[in-house]
Scaffold this motif. Structure first.
Motif, PDB file in Angstrom:
ATOM      1  N   ASN A  53     -34.845  87.079 140.756  1.00  0.00           N
ATOM      2  CA  ASN A  53     -36.201  87.182 141.315  1.00  0.00           C
ATOM      3  C   ASN A  53     -36.968  88.278 140.587  1.00  0.00           C
ATOM      4  OD1 ASN A  53     -35.454  85.238 143.257  1.00  0.00           O
ATOM      5  ND2 ASN A  53     -34.575  86.836 144.541  1.00  0.00           N
ATOM      6  N   PHE A  54     -37.270  88.017 139.321  1.00  0.00           N
ATOM      7  CA  PHE A  54     -37.823  89.030 138.427  1.00  0.00           C
ATOM      8  C   PHE A  54     -38.985  88.435 137.655  1.00  0.00           C
ATOM      9  CE2 PHE A  54     -37.925  91.088 134.215  1.00  0.00           C
ATOM     10  CZ  PHE A  54     -38.048  92.414 134.577  1.00  0.00           C
ATOM     11  N   ASP A  55     -40.042  89.232 137.493  1.00  0.00           N
ATOM     12  CA  ASP A  55     -41.206  88.791 136.726  1.00  0.00           C
ATOM     13  C   ASP A  55     -41.780  89.996 135.997  1.00  0.00           C
ATOM     14  OD1 ASP A  55     -43.131  87.133 135.704  1.00  0.00           O
ATOM     15  OD2 ASP A  55     -44.395  87.144 137.493  1.00  0.00           O
ATOM     16  N   PHE A  56     -42.479  89.750 134.888  1.00  0.00           N
ATOM     17  CA  PHE A  56     -43.064  90.851 134.120  1.00  0.00           C
ATOM     18  C   PHE A  56     -44.356  90.400 133.458  1.00  0.00           C
ATOM     19  CE2 PHE A  56     -40.619  88.522 131.000  1.00  0.00           C
ATOM     20  CZ  PHE A  56     -41.387  88.590 129.835  1.00  0.00           C
ATOM     21  N   GLN A  57     -45.110  91.371 133.004  1.00  0.00           N
ATOM     22  CA  GLN A  57     -46.383  91.111 132.339  1.00  0.00           C
ATOM     23  C   GLN A  57     -46.619  92.180 131.291  1.00  0.00           C
ATOM     24  OE1 GLN A  57     -49.678  90.926 135.064  1.00  0.00           O
ATOM     25  NE2 GLN A  57     -51.231  90.912 133.472  1.00  0.00           N
ATOM     26  N   LEU A  58     -46.994  91.783 130.081  1.00  0.00           N
ATOM     27  CA  LEU A  58     -47.405  92.727 129.048  1.00  0.00           C
ATOM     28  C   LEU A  58     -48.894  92.994 129.234  1.00  0.00           C
ATOM     29  CD1 LEU A  58     -44.676  91.709 127.692  1.00  0.00           C
ATOM     30  CD2 LEU A  58     -45.782  92.313 125.532  1.00  0.00           C
ATOM     31  N   VAL A  59     -49.261  94.249 129.401  1.00  0.00           N
ATOM     32  CA  VAL A  59     -50.654  94.590 129.678  1.00  0.00           C
ATOM     33  C   VAL A  59     -50.918  96.004 129.188  1.00  0.00           C
ATOM     34  CG1 VAL A  59     -50.021  95.397 131.992  1.00  0.00           C
ATOM     35  CG2 VAL A  59     -52.398  94.752 131.519  1.00  0.00           C
ATOM     36  N   ASN A  60     -52.123  96.254 128.726  1.00  0.00           N
ATOM     37  CA  ASN A  60     -52.497  97.595 128.277  1.00  0.00           C
ATOM     38  C   ASN A  60     -52.924  98.412 129.485  1.00  0.00           C
ATOM     39  OD1 ASN A  60     -53.248  99.854 126.895  1.00  0.00           O
ATOM     40  ND2 ASN A  60     -54.623  98.820 125.483  1.00  0.00           N
ATOM     41  N   LEU A  61     -52.092  99.351 129.878  1.00  0.00           N
ATOM     42  CA  LEU A  61     -52.339 100.137 131.085  1.00  0.00           C
ATOM     43  C   LEU A  61     -53.008 101.476 130.807  1.00  0.00           C
ATOM     44  CD1 LEU A  61     -48.906  99.558 132.868  1.00  0.00           C
ATOM     45  CD2 LEU A  61     -51.053  98.335 133.267  1.00  0.00           C
ATOM     46  N   ASP A  62     -53.062 101.894 129.539  1.00  0.00           N
ATOM     47  CA  ASP A  62     -53.650 103.199 129.226  1.00  0.00           C
ATOM     48  C   ASP A  62     -54.520 103.076 127.982  1.00  0.00           C
ATOM     49  OD1 ASP A  62     -51.770 102.978 127.215  1.00  0.00           O
ATOM     50  OD2 ASP A  62     -50.378 104.388 128.123  1.00  0.00           O
ATOM     51  N   ASP A  63     -54.788 104.190 127.327  1.00  0.00           N
ATOM     52  CA  ASP A  63     -55.740 104.206 126.219  1.00  0.00           C
ATOM     53  C   ASP A  63     -55.133 103.891 124.863  1.00  0.00           C
ATOM     54  OD1 ASP A  63     -57.801 104.865 127.949  1.00  0.00           O
ATOM     55  OD2 ASP A  63     -57.432 107.015 127.762  1.00  0.00           O
ATOM     56  N   ASP A  64     -53.807 103.929 124.741  1.00  0.00           N
ATOM     57  CA  ASP A  64     -53.239 103.626 123.428  1.00  0.00           C
ATOM     58  C   ASP A  64     -53.220 102.110 123.212  1.00  0.00           C
ATOM     59  OD1 ASP A  64     -50.846 102.447 124.518  1.00  0.00           O
ATOM     60  OD2 ASP A  64     -50.046 104.452 124.833  1.00  0.00           O
ATOM     61  N   PRO A  65     -53.168 101.656 121.941  1.00  0.00           N
ATOM     62  CA  PRO A  65     -53.271 100.217 121.666  1.00  0.00           C
ATOM     63  C   PRO A  65     -52.026  99.419 121.995  1.00  0.00           C
ATOM     64  CG  PRO A  65     -52.951 101.444 119.614  1.00  0.00           C
ATOM     65  CD  PRO A  65     -53.133 102.472 120.695  1.00  0.00           C
ATOM     66  N   GLU A  66     -50.871 100.071 122.119  1.00  0.00           N
ATOM     67  CA  GLU A  66     -49.629  99.337 122.376  1.00  0.00           C
ATOM     68  C   GLU A  66     -49.567  98.897 123.844  1.00  0.00           C
ATOM     69  OE1 GLU A  66     -49.643 102.371 121.007  1.00  0.00           O
ATOM     70  OE2 GLU A  66     -49.348 101.788 118.909  1.00  0.00           O
ATOM     71  N   PRO A  67     -49.176  97.656 124.091  1.00  0.00           N
ATOM     72  CA  PRO A  67     -49.091  97.182 125.483  1.00  0.00           C
ATOM     73  C   PRO A  67     -47.904  97.790 126.213  1.00  0.00           C
ATOM     74  CG  PRO A  67     -48.250  95.502 124.008  1.00  0.00           C
ATOM     75  CD  PRO A  67     -48.800  96.606 123.125  1.00  0.00           C
ATOM     76  N   GLU A  68     -48.087  98.029 127.498  1.00  0.00           N
ATOM     77  CA  GLU A  68     -46.989  98.422 128.367  1.00  0.00           C
ATOM     78  C   GLU A  68     -46.439  97.167 129.056  1.00  0.00           C
ATOM     79  OE1 GLU A  68     -48.930 101.625 127.018  1.00  0.00           O
ATOM     80  OE2 GLU A  68     -49.984 100.290 128.393  1.00  0.00           O
ATOM     81  N   ILE A  69     -45.359  97.347 129.785  1.00  0.00           N
ATOM     82  CA  ILE A  69     -44.779  96.254 130.559  1.00  0.00           C
ATOM     83  C   ILE A  69     -44.815  96.640 132.034  1.00  0.00           C
ATOM     84  CG2 ILE A  69     -42.694  94.923 131.078  1.00  0.00           C
ATOM     85  CD1 ILE A  69     -41.872  95.268 128.173  1.00  0.00           C
ATOM     86  N   ALA A  70     -45.430  95.802 132.851  1.00  0.00           N
ATOM     87  CA  ALA A  70     -45.354  95.936 134.301  1.00  0.00           C
ATOM     88  C   ALA A  70     -44.406  94.852 134.792  1.00  0.00           C
ATOM     89  CB  ALA A  70     -46.728  95.766 134.935  1.00  0.00           C
TER      90      ALA A  70
END
Length: 249
Positions: A53-70
């Motif tokens: 029961n796991f899900d994830f999303q690549l999204v830019n959460l801050d100011d740097d260009p590299e995406p984070e993972i939520a």
């Protein structure tokens, strides 16, 4: 002999071209897989992922260009975890935040209900970037919690600051409570952010409580109790300004 050498050259050239075309792309250019992300989390998390029961999303959460993972993991009806991972120089990811939230789904951009998004053909001023809240990129995560006879949905507003998760506000969206003896109560909440002062926006939070018929779930006669709380943005979080008593009291 000349024809043989020419044939050998063509054969080698075609073979090399085939290898180039069929060679797998660099791991660094691929998006992380579900298995990789679960492994990164489980090496560092207090509450590891123990089910599918796991899900994830690549999204830019801050100011740097590299995406984070939520990412989220739902362990049971009322128990789960929420994770944020940041990209490292080698393009792997490190866990930077872990919360005991049980999100029914990932809906990170739903915090600002005042923002209208239309098709570009209709609205030429449609924003590409998410609207900032007091110069912060704030996101919403809803969690579902509770216990025996209690079910609660709660909104959490948060953002990343220097690699850490900052909780800006939390508030009730819905609560159902079954009281021993045959009583059932439901509280419904909502919130709205007002941007009149861009540096210090306001957040209004409403809660309305009413008793229900425990057998049918229908509203019982009686005036609902409504309370309003106003918050002002101070030092990176929403702090309460006033406490209003429920209507009728």
């Amino acid at each position: 002999m000349r024809n043989s050498r020419l044939l050998l050259t063509l054969t080698v050239g075609l073979a090399v071209s085939s290898l180039v075309l069929t060679a797998p792309s660099s791991l660094a250019s691929r998006e992380p897989t579900k298995t990789q992300i679960m492994d990164w989390i489980n090496k560092q998390a207090k509450n590891p992922v123990v089910s599918d029961n796991f899900d994830f999303q690549l999204v830019n959460l801050d100011d740097d260009p590299e995406p984070e993972i939520a990412a989220k993991h739902n362990g049971s009806v009322h128990i789960g975890s929420f994770y944020v991972l940041d990209q490292k120089p080698d393009r792997t990811y490190a866990l930077i935040a872990e919360e005991e939230w049980n999100p029914p789904r990932l809906q990170l951009d739903h915090w600002d209900y005042t923002r209208e998004v239309n098709y570009s053909e209709i609205d030429k001023n449609t924003e590409v970037e998410p609207r900032l809240l007091a110069e912060k990129r704030v996101f919403e995560t809803v969690q579902h919690t509770g216990g025996s006879g209690i079910s609660v949905y709660q909104a959490n507003l948060w953002y990343l600051d220097k690699g850490r998760l900052v909780k800006a506000w939390e508030g009730l969206l819905r609560e159902t409570v079954s009281v021993p003896g045959g009583q059932l109560f439901r509280t419904v909440g909502s919130y709205q952010i007002v941007h009149d002062d861009e540096a210090k926006p306001l957040l209004y939070h409403w809660q309305t409580k009413q008793e229900l018929n425990p057998d049918t779930g229908e509203l019982l006669p009686g005036k609902p109790e409504t309370a309003v709380q106003i918050y002002r943005w101070e030092n990176g979080v929403f702090v309460p300004m006033n406490v209003e008593k429920p209507s009728g009291q």
